[in-house]
Design a protein around this motif. Structure first.
Motif, PDB file in Angstrom:
ATOM      1  N   PHE A 104       0.851  -1.226  -0.037  1.00 44.21           N
ATOM      2  CA  PHE A 104       0.097  -0.068   0.166  1.00 44.21           C
ATOM      3  C   PHE A 104       1.152   1.405  -0.105  1.00 44.21           C
ATOM      4  N   GLU A 105       1.951   1.312   0.929  1.00 41.19           N
ATOM      5  CA  GLU A 105       2.913   2.399   0.874  1.00 41.19           C
ATOM      6  C   GLU A 105       3.763   2.619  -0.306  1.00 41.19           C
ATOM      7  N   ALA A 107       2.683   1.808  -3.226  1.00 44.09           N
ATOM      8  CA  ALA A 107       1.709   2.073  -4.342  1.00 44.09           C
ATOM      9  C   ALA A 107       1.577   3.683  -3.995  1.00 44.09           C
ATOM     10  N   TRP A 108       1.344   3.972  -2.916  1.00 48.03           N
ATOM     11  CA  TRP A 108       1.298   5.529  -2.620  1.00 48.03           C
ATOM     12  C   TRP A 108       2.295   6.489  -2.923  1.00 48.03           C
ATOM     13  N   ARG A 110       4.766   5.434  -5.388  1.00 47.69           N
ATOM     14  CA  ARG A 110       4.905   5.498  -6.798  1.00 47.69           C
ATOM     15  C   ARG A 110       3.978   6.506  -7.395  1.00 47.69           C
ATOM     16  N   CYS A 111       2.616   6.425  -6.767  1.00 46.21           N
ATOM     17  CA  CYS A 111       1.536   7.323  -7.241  1.00 46.21           C
ATOM     18  C   CYS A 111       1.863   8.826  -7.129  1.00 46.21           C
ATOM     19  N   ALA A 190       8.097  14.424  -6.591  1.00 50.49           N
ATOM     20  CA  ALA A 190       9.547  14.986  -6.301  1.00 50.49           C
ATOM     21  C   ALA A 190      10.597  14.511  -7.045  1.00 50.49           C
TER      22      ALA A 190
ATOM     23  N   ILE B   9      10.949  15.443  -0.682  1.00 56.46           N
ATOM     24  CA  ILE B   9      10.085  14.422  -1.117  1.00 56.46           C
ATOM     25  C   ILE B   9       8.676  14.406  -0.187  1.00 56.46           C
ATOM     26  N   LEU B  10       8.647  14.429   1.110  1.00 54.98           N
ATOM     27  CA  LEU B  10       7.659  14.708   2.013  1.00 54.98           C
ATOM     28  C   LEU B  10       7.634  16.030   2.641  1.00 54.98           C
ATOM     29  N   PRO B  11       6.695  16.813   2.435  1.00 58.39           N
ATOM     30  CA  PRO B  11       6.759  17.855   3.162  1.00 58.39           C
ATOM     31  C   PRO B  11       6.371  17.961   4.578  1.00 58.39           C
ATOM     32  N   GLU B  14       4.121  15.208   7.004  1.00 54.50           N
ATOM     33  CA  GLU B  14       3.589  14.312   5.833  1.00 54.50           C
ATOM     34  C   GLU B  14       4.419  13.091   5.958  1.00 54.50           C
ATOM     35  N   ARG B  15       3.857  11.800   6.193  1.00 57.03           N
ATOM     36  CA  ARG B  15       4.556  10.810   6.215  1.00 57.03           C
ATOM     37  C   ARG B  15       3.925   9.833   4.856  1.00 57.03           C
ATOM     38  N   ILE B  16       4.464   8.725   4.673  1.00 58.75           N
ATOM     39  CA  ILE B  16       4.082   7.880   3.610  1.00 58.75           C
ATOM     40  C   ILE B  16       2.799   7.156   3.961  1.00 58.75           C
ATOM     41  N   HIS B  17       1.834   7.480   3.248  1.00 61.42           N
ATOM     42  CA  HIS B  17       0.410   7.200   3.385  1.00 61.42           C
ATOM     43  C   HIS B  17       0.171   5.767   2.572  1.00 61.42           C
ATOM     44  N   GLU B  18      -1.017   5.269   2.947  1.00 61.45           N
ATOM     45  CA  GLU B  18      -1.450   4.056   2.228  1.00 61.45           C
ATOM     46  C   GLU B  18      -2.405   4.422   0.974  1.00 61.45           C
ATOM     47  N   GLN B  19      -2.091   3.649  -0.163  1.00 60.97           N
ATOM     48  CA  GLN B  19      -3.011   4.037  -1.287  1.00 60.97           C
ATOM     49  C   GLN B  19      -4.259   3.097  -1.255  1.00 60.97           C
ATOM     50  N   ILE B  21      -7.280   4.148  -3.010  1.00 63.98           N
ATOM     51  CA  ILE B  21      -8.657   4.753  -3.671  1.00 63.98           C
ATOM     52  C   ILE B  21      -8.642   3.936  -5.210  1.00 63.98           C
ATOM     53  N   GLY B 281       0.810   3.997  -9.633  1.00 63.85           N
ATOM     54  CA  GLY B 281       0.367   3.880  -8.176  1.00 63.85           C
ATOM     55  C   GLY B 281      -0.971   3.142  -8.121  1.00 63.85           C
TER      56      GLY B 281
END
Lengths: 267, 375
Positions: A104-105, A107-108, A110-111, A190, B9-11, B14-19, B21, B281
């Protein structure tokens, strides 16, 4: 395949090796590869595509990964883009070890944070130009009206504002690569990873694509990492990483290199 | 330092979230558009499902038609046999007054058909139908076809009148209450040429009957199969069943393989596309969702068309060989409807299962491998 192991370097040695320039040592590291190995198991033989590559990529730079066919540059490129996992060693994107991320992370990441550009464009042929650019926004959960407006803007930026509803197969290679660039920029990433972006294009079109990439990099401050063996890309980038036989041979700065591009453009 | 570095890369914060949707409506829209644009390819995939299911359905419906026609043929043969037997004893029915007393192991269908046959082919003066009671004859409950209720056919309200001077055909058996000898004698005596046909011969004493009316003919209606014939018939039935099961199983296998092949091809040729989506993604489950919807649509449409085709083709074929009215008359439509629903369910299920497996495999591939794949 020769079988040799890379000489283990201490942390300090790597830092010395990488940060030979004081200016660069001050810059933020976006991607860091540490002793990256990759072995493909082809049944009877094992192919060592990468044998311990180390690299740091700094925020906002345009870096080219150079090397002959079969040198492992595409493999390395896939590693730092999170498209493949190293057999040994680590890849950090923004100091996060991507091996630690779950699906999940990843994919996030990469997205939203990485935009990919491929040699063969890899557009989805059944979707229009606009839909191709909107797709990563859809995956990111952008409402469709906003995605529509943003996609139109990006396509206008890459010079395709008049061909929004065409499908990739109806367009030229250069135009398809522009769609791919627009798609890579969709979620304001980025990092842009460009895998031989000019290899399938003629010289003039290739130049246009390079110009576009450089322009976008300067405008948005995005980090561009490009695997290539196109001298014209080398000419425009800031640093060049030479990969040979699965090893990082040397890293050069553009200003220390002597490249002269002959002008062979025809009509 | 880490925050400082992470800024780019991450403001901050913010942290890495889960995709997570991919809404269904968008997935369905993407799928439908894909199907529409790849219409040729989708139709070929669908035709794999259509052919598989059409084959299965044609085997099933062919069986049903054949079984229906065979039952019809058996009824006809039995009726022909009964009528012929009676005619052998009585001669032609033409111009005669006929009282029919029927009951027994002959089914209502047989009785109806027999009456129809007698009325249609030899124009009797009149026909009356009775059933036995211990002391008398009563009107029978045999279903009488509408066209026979007029004309020569009489219901037995005036049966005493019907029996008098009639050429009586008595088809007797053990299932109805036995009519008393006295009552029977009364009826037989008043007849012009009594013929007593007994389904189980030997119930009456022929000599006694002769005394009542010397012109009486007493004969058996039943047809006893010999031991060898019964065995042969059983063997033939078993063979037919085995063959029918074999053909059905083979057709199922052909269907499964055909559909699996079509769906596998449709997914594997798009592995690159799946890799691209993952680079953009997409989660594995997005990809699986897209293929699930696609295979569901292809499966349902293909199975419905296949079922219709698999019904119509054998129907036409049997109609040409057996005739429309006979086929429509003899076909077990309820059973066919069940077969049809089963075929549609099988086609849809198979299409989904066959597509989901390669889609899951493709979706789980590392994107780099998926992108490298050339099909």
């Amino acid at each position: 395949m020769e079988t040799s192991t890379s000489k283990a370097l201490s942390e300090q040695e790597i830092r010395d090796f990488l940060y030979f320039d004081e200016d660069i040592a001050e810059r933020r590291i976006v991607v860091r590869a540490q002793h990256v190995h990759k072995t493909y198991d082809l049944g009877r033989i094992k192919v060592k595509a990468l044998q311990g590559v180390d690299l740091c990529v700094f925020a906002g730079e345009f870096i080219a990964i150079m090397g002959p066919s079969g040198s492992g540059k595409s493999t390395f490129f896939n590693m730092i883009g999170g498209l493949d996992k190293p057999s040994a060693g680590k890849v950090f994107i923004d100091e996060v070890d991507i091996a630690q991320l779950d699906a999940f992370e990843l994919a996030w990441l990469r997205c939203r944070k990485i935009g990919y550009i491929f040699q063969s464009f890899n557009l989805i042929p059944v979707m229009t130009c606009l839909e191709n650019v909107m797709l990563p926004m859809t995956f990111a959960g952008v409402p469709s009206e906003e995605a529509f407006d943003r996609s139109c803007n990006i396509l206008r930026q890459v010079g395709l504002g008049h061909r929004l509803t065409h499908k990739p197969p109806q367009m030229s290679g250069g135009q398809q690569q522009r769609i791919a660039i627009a798609r890579a920029l969709a979620n304001q990433p980025a990092i842009i990873l460009a895998d031989e972006p000019t290899a399938n294009l003629d010289t003039n079109t290739g130049n246009e694509i390079i110009d576009l990439l450089v322009r976008l990099q300067e405008e948005t401050g995005v980090t561009v990492i490009s695997a290539t063996h196109d001298m014209k890309i080398l000419d425009r980038c800031e640093r060049v990483v030479w990969i040979r036989d699965g090893r990082c041979e040397r890293i050069e700065e553009r200003k220390n290199m002597d490249i002269q591009i002959g002008d062979v453009s025809g009509e | 330092m880490p925050e400082e570095r992470g800024k780019d890369i991450l403001p901050a914060g913010e942290r890495i979230h889960e995709q997570v949707i991919l809404p269904w409506n968008i997935a369905i829209r993407i799928t439908l558009r894909g199907l529409k644009i790849r219409l040729g390819r989708s139709l070929i995939t669908m035709s794999g499902v259509v052919l598989g299911i059409a084959f299965l359905m044609s085997v099933l419906s062919g069986d049903a038609f054949r079984a229906g026609l065979a039952a019809e043929t058996r009824t006809k043969t039995e009726v022909t046999r009964l009528v012929k037997l009676i005619e052998d004893e009585v001669g032609t029915f033409k111009g005669r007054k006929i009282a029919v007393l029927i009951s027994g192991p002959v089914t209502d269908e047989h009785k109806r058909r027999m009456l129809e046959r007698i009325a249609a082919r030899s124009d009797p003066q009149s026909i009356a139908v009775f059933a036995t009671q211990p002391d008398r004859l009563v009107p029978a409950t045999v279903p009488i076809p509408a066209e026979m209720k007029t004309g020569a056919f009489k219901l037995a309200s005036d049966f005493a009148d019907c029996v008098r001077d009639a050429h009586v055909l008595l088809l007797l058996d053990r299932e109805l209450p036995r009519i008393s000898d006295a009552a029977l004698a009364k009826y037989l005596a008043s007849m012009r040429q009594p013929v007593l046909l007994d389904y189980y011969h030997g119930r009456y004493d022929e000599a006694e009957l002769q005394k009542i009316n010397p012109k009486i003919v007493y004969s058996s209606l039943s047809y006893q199969m010999s031991e060898a014939e019964i065995k042969k018939a059983q063997r033939r039935k078993a063979q037919q069943e085995a063959r029918s099961i074999w053909i059905t199983v083979v057709s199922m296998l052909v269907t499964v393989i055909g559909i699996a092949n079509a769906m596998l091809m449709s997914v594997t040729e798009r592995i690159r596309e799946i890799g691209t989506m993952k680079c953009l993604g997409a989660l594995s489950k997005f990809v699986v969702k897209l293929f699930l919807i696609e295979s569901l649509i292809i499966g349902v449409l293909g199975a419905v068309f296949g079922t219709i085709l698999g019904f119509l083709v054998p129907f036409m074929a049997y109609m040409l060989s057996a005739g429309a009215s006979l086929l429509v008359h003899s076909t077990p439509f309820l059973q066919l409807a069940i077969y049809g629903l089963a075929s549609i369910a099988a086609g849809t299920g198979l299409a989904i299962v066959a597509a989901i497996y390669p889609a899951v495999v493709a979706a789980r591939m590392v994107p780099a491998d998926a992108l490298r794949t050339n099909v």
